[in-house]
Write a protein that holds these residues in place. Sequence first.
Motif, PDB file in Angstrom:
ATOM      1  N   GLU A 118       1.986 -32.045  -3.111  1.00 57.44           N
ATOM      2  CA  GLU A 118       0.975 -32.201  -2.055  1.00 57.44           C
ATOM      3  C   GLU A 118      -0.430 -32.051  -2.625  1.00 57.44           C
ATOM      4  O   GLU A 118      -1.345 -32.778  -2.238  1.00 57.44           O
ATOM      5  CB  GLU A 118       1.193 -31.180  -0.930  1.00 57.44           C
ATOM      6  CG  GLU A 118       2.513 -31.328  -0.206  1.00 57.44           C
ATOM      7  CD  GLU A 118       3.637 -30.560  -0.900  1.00 57.44           C
ATOM      8  OE1 GLU A 118       3.376 -29.688  -1.757  1.00 57.44           O
ATOM      9  OE2 GLU A 118       4.805 -30.872  -0.597  1.00 57.44           O
ATOM     10  N   ASP A 165      -3.228 -34.833  -2.567  1.00 60.00           N
ATOM     11  CA  ASP A 165      -4.509 -34.539  -1.921  1.00 60.00           C
ATOM     12  C   ASP A 165      -5.683 -34.780  -2.851  1.00 60.00           C
ATOM     13  O   ASP A 165      -6.727 -35.286  -2.433  1.00 60.00           O
ATOM     14  CB  ASP A 165      -4.546 -33.104  -1.404  1.00 60.00           C
ATOM     15  CG  ASP A 165      -3.630 -32.892  -0.212  1.00 60.00           C
ATOM     16  OD1 ASP A 165      -3.156 -33.890   0.366  1.00 60.00           O
ATOM     17  OD2 ASP A 165      -3.379 -31.727   0.129  1.00 60.00           O
ATOM     18  N   TRP A 193      -6.146 -38.486  -3.033  1.00 62.00           N
ATOM     19  CA  TRP A 193      -6.654 -38.991  -1.768  1.00 62.00           C
ATOM     20  C   TRP A 193      -8.164 -38.763  -1.683  1.00 62.00           C
ATOM     21  O   TRP A 193      -8.918 -39.659  -1.309  1.00 62.00           O
ATOM     22  CB  TRP A 193      -5.930 -38.313  -0.606  1.00 62.00           C
ATOM     23  CG  TRP A 193      -6.266 -38.940   0.714  1.00 62.00           C
ATOM     24  CD1 TRP A 193      -5.589 -39.950   1.335  1.00 62.00           C
ATOM     25  CD2 TRP A 193      -7.365 -38.616   1.564  1.00 62.00           C
ATOM     26  NE1 TRP A 193      -6.208 -40.276   2.516  1.00 62.00           N
ATOM     27  CE2 TRP A 193      -7.301 -39.478   2.695  1.00 62.00           C
ATOM     28  CE3 TRP A 193      -8.402 -37.693   1.501  1.00 62.00           C
ATOM     29  CZ2 TRP A 193      -8.235 -39.430   3.723  1.00 62.00           C
ATOM     30  CZ3 TRP A 193      -9.337 -37.646   2.523  1.00 62.00           C
ATOM     31  CH2 TRP A 193      -9.240 -38.509   3.621  1.00 62.00           C
TER      32      TRP A 193
END
Length: 107
Positions: free
Chosen positions: A47, A51, A54
Amino acid sequence: MKSVRDNFIIRQATSTDVDGIAHVLLGKVTHYGFHDWFFPYQDEYPEDFHDWWWRYCRRLVLRPGLMTLVAEVPMTSEIVGMAMWSFEPQTNLLLAKYSYQPSGLER
């Protein structure tokens, strides 16, 4: 034989494209070269790895002086590729006439 993925359009990215751009990049950078060095725990914390990418993709779309383009399949709106085009802003008045300035469709 031609697939639907062979037909795509190229357009400027918007903030709604960040998820698609991140998905394309994550498929290419996971465990590739120096990413294993800089992100040694990407498997333990997927994650966090996602992230980070992103947020990086979002900065690419929003950065002044950088145009991010996406290749999109029209039928599904799936993003299958991306590219960036950058230019140097005018910073020196003596070199102003030699500096590229975006002008849209005007000449």
